[in-house]
Design an enzyme around this catalytic site. Structure first.
Site, PDB file in Angstrom:
ATOM      1  CG  ASN A  81      -1.447   1.373   1.546  1.00  0.00           C
ATOM      2  OD1 ASN A  81      -2.402   1.846   0.928  1.00  0.00           O
ATOM      3  ND2 ASN A  81      -0.808   2.068   2.486  1.00  0.00           N
ATOM      4  CE1 TYR A 148       1.108   7.862  -6.378  1.00  0.00           C
ATOM      5  CE2 TYR A 148      -0.278   8.095  -8.322  1.00  0.00           C
ATOM      6  CZ  TYR A 148      -0.109   7.678  -7.014  1.00  0.00           C
ATOM      7  OH  TYR A 148      -1.156   7.075  -6.346  1.00  0.00           O
ATOM      8  CB  VAL A 150       6.655   6.413 -15.004  1.00  0.00           C
ATOM      9  CG1 VAL A 150       7.612   5.404 -15.581  1.00  0.00           C
ATOM     10  CG2 VAL A 150       6.237   7.402 -16.093  1.00  0.00           C
ATOM     11  CE  LYS A 152       1.046   4.192  -6.517  1.00  0.00           C
ATOM     12  NZ  LYS A 152       0.941   3.282  -5.358  1.00  0.00           N
ATOM     13  CB  VAL A 182      -8.683   8.161  -0.649  1.00  0.00           C
ATOM     14  CG1 VAL A 182      -8.988   7.938   0.821  1.00  0.00           C
ATOM     15  CG2 VAL A 182      -9.244   7.020  -1.494  1.00  0.00           C
ATOM     16  CB  THR A 184      -4.913  10.120   2.514  1.00  0.00           C
ATOM     17  OG1 THR A 184      -4.473  10.286   1.154  1.00  0.00           O
ATOM     18  CG2 THR A 184      -5.886   8.965   2.596  1.00  0.00           C
TER      19      THR A 184
END
Ligand SMILES: NC(=O)c1ccc[n+]([C@@H]2O[C@H](COP(=O)([O-])OP(=O)(O)OC[C@H]3O[C@@H](n4cnc5c(N)ncnc54)[C@H](OP(=O)(O)O)[C@@H]3O)[C@@H](O)[C@H]2O)c1
Length: 226
Positions: A81, A148, A150, A152, A182, A184
């Site tokens: 995660n 981020y 690339v 992921k 979300v 966060t």
């Protein structure tokens, strides 16, 4: 009575990871909350019955090996995660941040998989959940910040390729998911979803029955395109 499953959740001290750990704890799993700072993981584990904590920095190969040594392969469910979202285009984002994104999203998860898969194969049970993002999807345009998106996309590629491996026999499943936008620290205050809502699909994938899917990418428990 069957023995409760053990789940390792990375980045479990806050955000979606904490919500995943809490939900898995409510379902009776023994949850190991992993975080860069042990004190934060330990504080987060309080109030989750049967939970424990471990220090794990995915950008530090020695930290990963130490954590794997402590865990001794006792993990049935691995939820990758943890995430970082450095800003900047392909030419502007510092290379150190690009490398960090790949450590946290690809090399760290891969090292955990390599360390934990033998135990899963021995016990003929494993659920690997890679928390990815729509920003890592070619089909959705790879529209996020460079490092981020690339990294992921690489995590998605890891998911699909691993699921096709002939080494992945028996009751083992590996899937990726997007939790949606979300509220966060990463998602920011304008995000419409709560961490519990973001945790729903990863928790579902972490507890799939034997006839559940593998090698897929999901949002809201439904398949999405890579
Ligand atoms: N929020 C969204 O809208 C959204 C959308 C799509 C996908 N996602 C994905 O959902 C996952 C969880 O995100 P979130 O929104 O809950 O973000 P968050 O609140 O920013 O939490 C990120 C977590 O990752 C941990 N982490 C960062 N670098 C790490 C490292 N080197 N080693 C170990 N842990 C590390 C953080 O630990 P520290 O507290 O120590 O920094 C924190 O626990 C991420 O993979 C993210 O990409 C989120």
């Amino acid at each position: 009575m069957t023995h409760p499953r053990t789940a390792l959740v990375t980045g479990a001290n806050r955000g979606i990871g904490l919500a995943i750990a809490q939900a898995l704890g409510r379902q009776g799993l023994n949850v190991i909350l992993a975080a860069r700072h042990l004190a934060e993981a330990t504080a987060a584990a309080e109030g989750i019955p049967g939970a424990s904590s471990i220090a794990l920095d995915l950008a530090d190969a020695a930290s990963i090996q130490r954590a794997l040594g402590e865990i001794e392969g006792r993990v049935d469910v691995l939820v990758n995660n943890a995430g970082v979202c450095p800003e900047g285009s392909a030419t502007a984002v510092p290379m150190t941040e690009v490398r960090r994104a790949f450590e946290v999203h690809l090399f760290g998860p891969l090292a955990l998989i390599r360390g934990l898969l033998p135990g899963m194969l021995n016990r003929d049970y494993g659920r690997i959940v890679n928390v990815s993002s729509g920003w890592g999807s070619f089909a959705e345009g790879l529209t996020g910040p460079f490092a981020y998106s690339v990294s992921k996309a690489a995590l998605d590629a890891l998911t699909l390729n691993l699921s096709l491996s002939t080494e992945l026999t028996g009751n083992l499943k590996v899937n990726a998911c997007c939790p949606g936008w979300v509220h966060t620290r990463m998602g920011g205050p304008a995000a419409p979803r709560t961490p519990d809502q973001g945790a729903d699909t990863p928790v579902w994938l972490a507890t799939l029955p034997p006839d559940g899917p593998t090698g897929g990418f999901f949002r809201d428990r439904a398949p999405i395109a890579w």
